[in-house]
Design a protein around this motif. Sequence first.
Motif, short mmCIF file in Angstrom:
data_model
loop_
_atom_site.label_atom_id
_atom_site.label_comp_id
_atom_site.label_asym_id
_atom_site.label_seq_id
_atom_site.Cartn_x
_atom_site.Cartn_y
_atom_site.Cartn_z
N ASP A 94 0.85 -1.20 0.00
CA ASP A 94 0.00 0.00 0.00
C ASP A 94 0.88 1.25 0.00
OD1 ASP A 94 -1.57 2.24 1.11
OD2 ASP A 94 -3.13 0.74 1.40
N ALA A 95 0.66 2.14 -0.97
CA ALA A 95 1.53 3.31 -1.13
C ALA A 95 0.96 4.58 -0.49
CB ALA A 95 1.78 3.56 -2.62
N SER A 96 -0.15 4.47 0.22
CA SER A 96 -0.78 5.66 0.81
C SER A 96 -0.15 6.02 2.16
CB SER A 96 -2.29 5.41 0.98
OG SER A 96 -2.51 4.35 1.88
N ASP A 97 -0.61 7.13 2.74
CA ASP A 97 -0.19 7.49 4.10
C ASP A 97 -0.66 6.40 5.05
OD1 ASP A 97 0.98 9.94 3.44
OD2 ASP A 97 -0.91 11.02 3.64
N LEU A 98 0.20 6.04 5.99
CA LEU A 98 -0.13 4.97 6.93
C LEU A 98 0.05 5.44 8.37
CD1 LEU A 98 1.83 2.05 5.22
CD2 LEU A 98 -0.62 2.54 5.03
N ALA A 99 -0.77 4.88 9.24
CA ALA A 99 -0.57 5.03 10.69
C ALA A 99 0.03 3.71 11.15
CB ALA A 99 -1.90 5.28 11.38
N VAL A 100 1.17 3.78 11.81
CA VAL A 100 1.89 2.58 12.25
C VAL A 100 2.22 2.72 13.73
CG1 VAL A 100 2.85 2.07 9.99
CG2 VAL A 100 4.11 3.55 11.52
N GLY A 101 2.21 1.63 14.45
CA GLY A 101 2.58 1.75 15.85
C GLY A 101 2.22 0.55 16.69
N PHE A 102 2.13 0.83 17.99
CA PHE A 102 1.83 -0.17 19.00
C PHE A 102 0.53 0.19 19.71
CE2 PHE A 102 6.46 -0.22 18.73
CZ PHE A 102 6.77 -1.57 18.80
#
Length: 132
Positions: A94-102
Motif C-alpha cells: 500500500d503506497a498511501s499514508d499509513l498510521a503505524v505503531g503499538f
Amino acid sequence: MKVILSISTAAVLFFFSSCKKERSPPIPAPVRTITYLLYTTQDFSTDNNIITFRLNIRNTTQTLFDSALASMRIKDIPNAANKLVFKKIVPGNDASDLAVGFRYAIDNVGNSWFTDTCGAGELFKVVDYDFR
C-alpha cells in the motif's frame, strides 16, 4: 525459378523462427517495510502486571496489519541494548499514508497506544518505542 522461390521461402521461415527478442525481466516495485523497536529505559523490575502489545498498520480506510505479541510482565520488557525488533512488509505494498505503531493493554489497568506516521511513498519506517 521454383527452386529459388522454395529456398527464399525456407530462408525467410528459418529467419523468423530462429529470431527471439531478448526481454529484460520486469523491475519489481520497491517494497515498503516497517521496523518496530520495543524496549524501555525505565526501571520496571518490580512491576508484575501483564502487558500485551499489538503491532499495527492502518491506512485511512482499513487495518492492513494487526498482530499481538506474546503477553509478558512489564518487568520483562527489555532494555535498549536488548530491544525487540520486528520487521514487516506493508501488506499489498500500500503506497498511501499509513498510521503505524503499538497498541497495548495492561491487565486490570487499561489500554493505550503509540502511533507514528509513514508518509505516502516512504519506503522504510522505523517505529522506535521506548515504553514508559
